[in-house]
Design a protein around this motif. Structure first.
Motif: not given
Length: 286
Positions: A101-109
């Protein structure tokens, strides 16, 4: 990428990097190969020359722990390199690879990074793509902008050789980090990236052939910034729980240093939206 004989490719690459003089052997004009001969490695590791040749040629791919330890000693591998050699020698049952899956950064980080106005921070993916960066990180280093692949940038973007005064050292570290972070050498994205860079960059092709492997942990980098001059920053890396392969990297300057003052100035420019932060020409090293 030597996918059918990774152990042999690794052994051959490391053998060619060993200095014969380190073992009291002549490195004179009689040698037609770089580094040690196969029979010399075999002698130093305490195995037969025929057996070592079979390892390099891929006719035997699973040496014992004792042989692996002996080869790691001959090649002066550090802990990470020795671990990599053990993994190459271990039988692996390959499962069908699920699409990544495309790598995404969490909103919290992302929110946490934005709350660090005086700390440059970015997140790298498994192929060393910049997945996220706070404004100060982008101001420090124009090569640390979301969407940039740091390996491709390092070798194909001329600006990288200006931004990094110690380019040769960081280029080698970047290639070793790519091997460590990518993990699966059959990954189509990695194959594409390595293929592209091998065609376009002699430096990358030479460094990839060394088979160095070294994950990002901590260290110091020098940056040449067009607005505040040279910055010497230390960095720490943190694995992101719940996001395999992602690394959070945070930079800091030594207290009371010129770099701390330069970083503070950049921070104030980011806070005020200074128009000078728009793309500036890279400064000359002369």
């Amino acid at each position: 990428m030597d996918s059918d004989n990774r152990l042999g490719a690794f052994l051959r690459a490391r053998r060619e990097l060993v200095c014969p003089a380190d073992f009291g052997m002549s490195g004179g004009g009689q040698r037609r190969v770089a580094g040690l001969r196969r029979e010399e490695v075999a002698m130093l590791a305490g195995v037969s020359a025929d057996y070592y040749v079979r390892l390099e040629q891929g006719r035997d791919k699973h040496p014992s722990e004792q042989v692996v330890a002996a080869l790691a000693r001959v090649f002066a591998l550090d802990e990470e390199g020795a671990t990599h050699l053990r993994e190459l020698a271990r039988p692996v049952v390959r499962r069908r690879r699920a699409p990544q899956r495309p790598e995404k950064v969490s909103p919290g980080l992302l929110a946490l990074m934005q709350a660090w106005p005086q700390t440059p921070a970015l997140v790298l993916g498994r192929h060393l793509d910049v997945l996220a960066a706070n404004p100060l990180a982008a101001a420090v280093n124009s090569c640390s902008v979301p969407g940039v692949n740091q390996v491709r940038m390092m070798f194909l973007d001329p600006e990288a050789r200006v931004v990094y005064p110690d380019w040769a050292m960081h280029a080698a570290e970047t290639v070793a980090s790519l091997r460590a972070s990518a993990g699966d050498l059959d990954d189509p994205r990695l194959t594409e990236l390595v293929g592209e860079l091998s065609l376009k960059s002699d430096d990358f092709r030479r460094l990839w052939a060394r088979h160095d492997i070294r994950g990002k942990i901590a260290g110091t980098k020098r940056f040449l910034n067009p607005l505040v001059g040279e910055l010497t920053l230390s960095y720490e890396t943190f694995s992101v729980n719940g996001a395999p392969g992602q690394l959070l990297i945070a930079y800091h300057a030594a207290p009371g240093s010129e770099s701390e003052r330069g970083l503070a100035l950049l921070g104030s420019m980011v806070a005020t939206g200074d128009p000078a932060l728009r793309k500036s020409p890279a400064p000359s090293l002369d």
